[in-house]
Design a protein around this motif. Structure first.
Motif, mmCIF file in Angstrom:
data_model
loop_
_atom_site.group_PDB
_atom_site.id
_atom_site.type_symbol
_atom_site.label_atom_id
_atom_site.label_comp_id
_atom_site.label_asym_id
_atom_site.label_seq_id
_atom_site.Cartn_x
_atom_site.Cartn_y
_atom_site.Cartn_z
ATOM 1 N N THR A 171 4.523 10.412 -9.094
ATOM 2 C CA THR A 171 4.203 11.578 -9.920
ATOM 3 C C THR A 171 2.791 11.459 -10.478
ATOM 4 O OG1 THR A 171 6.526 11.871 -10.499
ATOM 5 C CG2 THR A 171 4.910 12.939 -11.920
ATOM 6 N N ASP A 172 2.420 10.270 -10.910
ATOM 7 C CA ASP A 172 1.059 10.046 -11.413
ATOM 8 C C ASP A 172 0.041 10.230 -10.290
ATOM 9 O OD1 ASP A 172 2.146 9.459 -13.885
ATOM 10 O OD2 ASP A 172 1.993 7.277 -13.619
ATOM 11 N N LEU A 173 0.309 9.653 -9.119
ATOM 12 C CA LEU A 173 -0.619 9.779 -7.998
ATOM 13 C C LEU A 173 -0.785 11.244 -7.607
ATOM 14 C CD1 LEU A 173 -2.483 8.497 -5.923
ATOM 15 C CD2 LEU A 173 -0.463 8.055 -4.485
ATOM 16 N N LYS A 174 0.304 11.988 -7.591
ATOM 17 C CA LYS A 174 0.242 13.417 -7.272
ATOM 18 C C LYS A 174 -0.665 14.153 -8.270
ATOM 19 C CE LYS A 174 3.169 17.528 -6.986
ATOM 20 N NZ LYS A 174 4.524 18.063 -7.141
ATOM 21 N N GLU A 175 -0.541 13.848 -9.543
ATOM 22 C CA GLU A 175 -1.378 14.490 -10.569
ATOM 23 C C GLU A 175 -2.845 14.115 -10.400
ATOM 24 O OE1 GLU A 175 0.392 13.570 -14.353
ATOM 25 O OE2 GLU A 175 2.197 14.757 -13.897
ATOM 26 N N ARG B 68 0.861 -1.179 0.000
ATOM 27 C CA ARG B 68 0.000 0.000 0.000
ATOM 28 C C ARG B 68 0.895 1.225 0.000
ATOM 29 N NH1 ARG B 68 -2.513 -4.043 2.433
ATOM 30 N NH2 ARG B 68 -4.748 -4.289 2.206
ATOM 31 N N LEU B 69 0.518 2.205 -0.785
ATOM 32 C CA LEU B 69 1.274 3.439 -0.931
ATOM 33 C C LEU B 69 0.342 4.590 -0.578
ATOM 34 C CD1 LEU B 69 3.686 5.134 -2.093
ATOM 35 C CD2 LEU B 69 2.537 4.924 -4.315
ATOM 36 N N SER B 70 0.791 5.484 0.309
ATOM 37 C CA SER B 70 -0.035 6.619 0.718
ATOM 38 C C SER B 70 0.660 7.924 0.371
ATOM 39 C CB SER B 70 -0.307 6.586 2.225
ATOM 40 O OG SER B 70 -1.046 5.436 2.564
ATOM 41 N N ARG B 71 -0.140 8.907 0.009
ATOM 42 C CA ARG B 71 0.352 10.253 -0.271
ATOM 43 C C ARG B 71 -0.655 11.232 0.311
ATOM 44 N NH1 ARG B 71 3.949 13.117 -3.221
ATOM 45 N NH2 ARG B 71 3.228 15.145 -3.925
ATOM 46 N N SER B 72 -0.152 12.350 0.834
ATOM 47 C CA SER B 72 -1.053 13.339 1.427
ATOM 48 C C SER B 72 -1.014 14.646 0.649
ATOM 49 C CB SER B 72 -0.684 13.591 2.892
ATOM 50 O OG SER B 72 0.583 14.197 2.980
ATOM 51 N N VAL B 73 -2.092 15.384 0.810
ATOM 52 C CA VAL B 73 -2.232 16.708 0.213
ATOM 53 C C VAL B 73 -3.086 17.531 1.165
ATOM 54 C CG1 VAL B 73 -4.316 16.183 -1.122
ATOM 55 C CG2 VAL B 73 -2.738 17.911 -1.961
ATOM 56 N N LEU C 194 -10.262 8.530 -12.064
ATOM 57 C CA LEU C 194 -8.930 8.768 -12.622
ATOM 58 C C LEU C 194 -7.967 7.593 -12.452
ATOM 59 C CD1 LEU C 194 -8.470 12.414 -11.284
ATOM 60 C CD2 LEU C 194 -9.188 11.714 -13.584
ATOM 61 N N LEU C 195 -8.033 6.925 -11.324
ATOM 62 C CA LEU C 195 -7.096 5.850 -11.012
ATOM 63 C C LEU C 195 -7.454 4.567 -11.762
ATOM 64 C CD1 LEU C 195 -6.862 6.358 -7.157
ATOM 65 C CD2 LEU C 195 -4.951 6.568 -8.763
ATOM 66 N N PRO C 196 -6.459 3.720 -12.009
ATOM 67 C CA PRO C 196 -6.793 2.406 -12.576
ATOM 68 C C PRO C 196 -7.759 1.668 -11.648
ATOM 69 C CG PRO C 196 -4.411 2.797 -12.618
ATOM 70 C CD PRO C 196 -5.023 3.917 -11.824
ATOM 71 N N GLN C 197 -8.651 0.895 -12.232
ATOM 72 C CA GLN C 197 -9.675 0.196 -11.459
ATOM 73 C C GLN C 197 -9.056 -0.727 -10.418
ATOM 74 O OE1 GLN C 197 -12.655 -1.666 -13.854
ATOM 75 N NE2 GLN C 197 -13.736 -2.530 -12.119
ATOM 76 N N GLY C 198 -9.619 -0.687 -9.198
ATOM 77 C CA GLY C 198 -9.209 -1.575 -8.138
ATOM 78 C C GLY C 198 -7.980 -1.146 -7.352
ATOM 79 N N VAL C 199 -7.397 0.003 -7.683
ATOM 80 C CA VAL C 199 -6.165 0.464 -7.034
ATOM 81 C C VAL C 199 -6.446 1.255 -5.755
ATOM 82 C CG1 VAL C 199 -4.187 2.007 -7.325
ATOM 83 C CG2 VAL C 199 -4.814 0.446 -9.154
ATOM 84 N N LEU C 200 -7.511 2.047 -5.756
ATOM 85 C CA LEU C 200 -7.798 2.901 -4.601
ATOM 86 C C LEU C 200 -8.177 2.047 -3.395
ATOM 87 C CD1 LEU C 200 -8.025 5.795 -3.549
ATOM 88 C CD2 LEU C 200 -10.376 5.838 -4.409
ATOM 89 N N VAL D 72 -3.301 3.836 -2.054
ATOM 90 C CA VAL D 72 -3.548 2.918 -3.161
ATOM 91 C C VAL D 72 -2.864 1.598 -2.824
ATOM 92 C CG1 VAL D 72 -3.806 4.723 -4.898
ATOM 93 C CG2 VAL D 72 -1.537 3.768 -4.457
ATOM 94 N N ARG D 73 -3.292 0.538 -3.479
ATOM 95 C CA ARG D 73 -2.695 -0.770 -3.214
ATOM 96 C C ARG D 73 -2.508 -1.515 -4.529
ATOM 97 N NH1 ARG D 73 -8.161 -3.002 -0.842
ATOM 98 N NH2 ARG D 73 -9.181 -3.376 -2.820
ATOM 99 N N GLY D 74 -1.538 -2.382 -4.517
ATOM 100 C CA GLY D 74 -1.298 -3.182 -5.711
ATOM 101 C C GLY D 74 -0.026 -3.977 -5.583
ATOM 102 N N GLU D 75 0.276 -4.691 -6.637
ATOM 103 C CA GLU D 75 1.501 -5.470 -6.684
ATOM 104 C C GLU D 75 2.684 -4.533 -6.896
ATOM 105 O OE1 GLU D 75 1.400 -8.578 -9.593
ATOM 106 O OE2 GLU D 75 -0.387 -9.495 -8.716
ATOM 107 N N ILE D 76 3.776 -4.873 -6.259
ATOM 108 C CA ILE D 76 5.015 -4.132 -6.496
ATOM 109 C C ILE D 76 5.554 -4.586 -7.849
ATOM 110 C CG2 ILE D 76 7.351 -3.677 -5.691
ATOM 111 C CD1 ILE D 76 6.350 -4.366 -2.846
#
Length: 147
Positions: free
Chosen positions: A71-75, A10-15, A118-124, A56-60
């Protein structure tokens, strides 16, 4: 070297964004709104510096080593959160809240729905909205609670 199984992460980013709102339900009388929402029902509204943490979550990916490019997640977060909400009166400037009370719970749902487009399906995985240090809502896309 033996092949490794896929690893999930899982990868997290804040704003952050600043916005004002008034907690007020059109379904209630002025007296009921005041009783329910107290000072947050101020006719002139009040503001917050919101912090949003998106996970977001997914395979590494074995090549990039990432779940998602930051960069994509930030956008995506800029488009789904900052652009529609920052320095806005949520109730007057964001059409979604013309019929929905601008509680932190509903702000989280709004952000989730925007990100899902915006995100690929199933990632959020989850959206966490901190209205204050004491008030935090976590939303994971559930629509109803089965009783």
């Amino acid at each position: 070297m033996s092949p490794r199984s896929a690893r999930l992460a899982r990868l997290s980013r804040s704003v952050t964004f600043s916005a004002c709102h008034r907690l007020h339900s059109k379904s209630l009388s002025d007296e009921e709104n005041l009783k329910l929402f107290g000072k947050c029902n101020n006719p002139n509204g009040h503001g917050h510096n919101y912090k949003v943490v998106v996970t977001v979550r997914g395979e590494i990916d074995p090549v990039s080593g990432m779940v998602m490019n930051l960069t994509d997640l930030k956008e995506y977060m800029q488009a789904a959160i900052v652009e529609p909400l920052d320095h806005k009166n949520l109730d007057k400037d964001v059409p979604y809240f013309s019929e929905v009370v601008s509680t932190t719970e509903n702000v989280a749902v709004f952000i989730w729905d925007n990100l899902q487009k915006l995100l690929p399906q199933g990632v959020l995985h989850k959206v966490e909205v901190q209205e204050t240090e004491q008030n935090v809502v976590v939303y994971k896309g559930e629509e109803t609670i089965v009783k």
